[in-house]
Write an enzyme that holds these catalytic residues in place. Structure first.
Site, mmCIF file in Angstrom:
data_model
loop_
_atom_site.group_PDB
_atom_site.id
_atom_site.type_symbol
_atom_site.label_atom_id
_atom_site.label_comp_id
_atom_site.label_asym_id
_atom_site.label_seq_id
_atom_site.Cartn_x
_atom_site.Cartn_y
_atom_site.Cartn_z
ATOM 1 C CD GLU A 97 3.545 22.967 -17.397
ATOM 2 O OE1 GLU A 97 4.196 22.608 -18.374
ATOM 3 O OE2 GLU A 97 3.813 23.972 -16.723
ATOM 4 C CB CYS A 117 -5.411 29.470 -23.422
ATOM 5 S SG CYS A 117 -6.435 30.916 -23.036
ATOM 6 C CB CYS A 121 -2.168 36.649 -24.329
ATOM 7 S SG CYS A 121 -3.808 36.819 -23.582
ATOM 8 C CB CYS A 124 0.490 33.701 -23.478
ATOM 9 S SG CYS A 124 -0.084 32.185 -22.726
ATOM 10 C CB CYS A 363 6.969 31.071 -17.643
ATOM 11 S SG CYS A 363 5.253 30.768 -17.516
HETATM 12 S S1 SF4 Z 1 -2.229 34.727 -20.986
HETATM 13 FE FE1 SF4 Z 1 -2.245 32.756 -22.080
HETATM 14 S S2 SF4 Z 1 -3.447 31.367 -20.776
HETATM 15 FE FE2 SF4 Z 1 -3.895 33.501 -20.126
HETATM 16 S S3 SF4 Z 1 -5.704 34.121 -21.295
HETATM 17 FE FE3 SF4 Z 1 -3.914 34.810 -22.481
HETATM 18 S S4 SF4 Z 1 -3.512 33.099 -23.918
HETATM 19 FE FE4 SF4 Z 1 -4.852 32.292 -22.284
#
Ligand code: SF4
Length: 391
Positions: A97, A117, A121, A124, A363
C-alpha cells in the site's frame, strides 16, 4: 532466447550513475541520462516515444532494452478528508500500500519498502501477515512516480512535482496540498531491512535530476535496526524517525521485539550518531498511544528523561485498532496529559491527527504509519471498506 524474450531494465530502479552507465551501454553519451531523468521525473513521462528531444534511434534502442514501469494499481480508496490509499500489486497474490495525506502546507506520501514485515511488533497489523519479500528499488521509486501522476491526473493540470528546492538550494516551504511535497518510508515493512534497495531509491528522491526533494522532506522510519542506522549515516542524510513506543526495555521488548537485540540505550546512541554525522536537526520518535500499556504520566516522565537535552521530537499517535488486536486506543485526555508531561520537561511533543478514518487509512498503530495494513492480501475480503477496483 529471442530479443523479445529479454527482460527490459526498469529505469525507475536506476540512480543517476547507474542510468548513465546503462545509457553508455546503449552507445549514448552521459547527458542522455539527464535528459531521460528530466522526462521521467520532472515531466512524469513513461513513454520513450514521447521523449521528443531524444534521437529517434536512441528511443528505438531504449524501447527494446528498457521500460519505465510503476507498480500496478489494484484498488484505490478516497477519504472524505482528501486522504487517498492505493493498493498496489506485488505479484499474483500479494499487494502493498501507499497513502497520500494532503494538508494545508504539504502533501505527504507514505510508501512501503517491503511486502509484509518480519519484525513482529505486537501492535502492528502488517506483522500478522509475516514477511513476503523486499520491494525492488524500482517498486519503491515507482510508488512516488505513480502517485505524482495519479494526483496530477486527478487534478487534470499537468504539473511537475512541487516543493523542489529553490535555485539557492533552500527549501521553499508552503506547497500545493494536492502534490507530493514530502515522502515518508513508513508504510509496510522495515526500510532498513531492505537497505540494498532503499538507499538507491533515496538517492533518486533527492537527486536534482530525480524528484529533487529536500533531505528534510524525505523521512525514513525504522523500528531500530542499530547497525543499519550507522550504515545509513554513511550513505544518505534524509530525516530519521524511530518507532520507540516505550520508555523502558521491558515494555519495548514486548511491543517492538527487535529491542531484545538492540535495546533503547544502544538505539539512542545510533540516533545521535546519525544526527552528528549528517548534520541533522532532530530525530522524530514515534510513540503509539496504547490504553493502559504505555500511556501513564510516569511513563511520560520516563520518556522525557530519556530524551531531554537531545535534539528529539516525539510524535504521539493515537492507536487505530484492527481485527485481532487486544490493544485499545488511549483516551484523548490521556494522550493530552502525556504530551503535556513531555512539554513541561522540555521535550517537544505533538499529537498526530488521525486521517482517512473512513477508509481505514489512518491506522497510526505503526509508528505514525497511516496505512491500514489489514488489507494487503489480494482477493481476500479483509478490506476495511469496499474498494473501487481499477479498470
Ligand atoms: S511496526 Fe510493523 S511494519 Fe514496522 S517494523 Fe514493526 S512489524 Fe514491521
Amino acid at each position: 532466447m529471442t530479443s523479445g524474450d529479454m527482460q527490459r531494465t526498469n529505469l525507475l530502479g536506476l540512480p543517476r550513475p547507474q542510468l548513465t552507465a546503462f545509457v553508455a551501454q546503449l552507445g549514448s553519451r552521459p547527458f542522455r541520462a539527464r535528459q531521460l531523468m528530466n522526462w521521467m521525473y520532472k515531466r512524469g513521462t513513461g513513454s520513450f516515444a514521447d521523449m521528443t528531444d531524444l534521437a529517434k534511434d536512441f528511443r528505438t534502442r531504449l524501447a527494446a532494452a528498457a521500460e519505465v514501469r510503476a507498480p500496478e494499481i489494484v484498488a484505490v480508496q478516497n477519504s472524505a478528508d482528501g486522504t487517498t490509499k492505493w493498493l498496489l500489486r506485488a505479484d499474483a497474490s500479494q499487494a502493498f500500500e501507499m497513502v497520500f495525506i494532503p494538508e494545508a502546507d504539504r502533501g505527504t506520501l507514505c510508501i512501503s519498502s517491503q511486502v509484509g514485515c518480519a519484525l513482529d511488533c505486537s501492535f502492528c497489523a502488517t506483522a500478522q501477515q509475516g514477511f513476503n519479500r523486499n520491494l525492488s528499488t524500482a517498486e519503491i521509486v515507482g510508488q512516488v512516480w505513480l502517485a505524482c501522476r495519479e494526483l496530477e491526473r486527478a487534478e487534470a493540470t499537468p504539473r511537475i512535482l512541487a516543493a523542489h528546492r529553490g535555485a539557492d538550494g533552500a527549501d521553499p516551504g508552503g506547497a500545493d496540498e494536492r502534490h507530493v511535497t514530502n515522502v515518508v518510508l513508513m508504510g509496510m515493512g522495515e526500510p532498513l531491512a531492505n537497505f540494498r534497495n532503499v538507499v538507491p531509491a533515496l538517492a533518486i528522491l533527492l537527486d536534482d535530476f530525480g524528484f529533487d526533494l529536500s533531505r528534510r522532506r524525505v523521512t525514513l522510519s525504522t523500528s531500530g535496526l542499530v547497525p543499519q542506522i550507522y550504515k545509513l549515516a554513511e550513505e544518505t542524510n534524509v530525516a530519521l524517525a524511530v518507532s520507540l513506543h516505550a520508555p523502558d526495555d521491558a515494555l519495548r521488548n514486548e511491543l517492538v521485539p527487535i529491542n531484545r537485540k538492540h535495546p533503547i540505550a544502544e538505539l539512542l546512541q545510533a540516533c545521535w550518531h546519525y544526527l552528528d554525522s549528517r548534520c541533522g536537526r532532530s530525530v522524530t520518535f514515534e510513540y503509539v498511544m496504547l490504553d493502559g500499556v504505555n500511556d501513564s504520566a510516569a511513563q511520560a516522565r520516563a520518556l522525557a528523561r530519556l530524551l531531554k537535552g537531545h535534539p528529539a521530537k516525539v510524535n504521539l499517535i493515537p492507536f487505530n485498532p484492527f481485527p485481532g488486536t487486544h490493544y485499545r486506543r488511549s483516551p484523548a485526555p490521556v494522550i493530552q496529559r502525556f504530551r503535556d508531561e513531555l512539554l513541561q520537561r522540555g521535550v517537544l511533543a505533538t499529537i498526530r491527527r488521525t486521517r482517512g478514518d473512513d477508509i481505514d487509512a489512518a491506522c497510526g498503530q505503526l509508528a505514525g504509519r497511516v496505512i491500514d495494513r489489514t488489507t494487503v492480501r489480494l482477493g481476500s475480503k479483509t478490506f476495511g471498506v469496499a474498494v473501487q477496483p481499477q479498470s
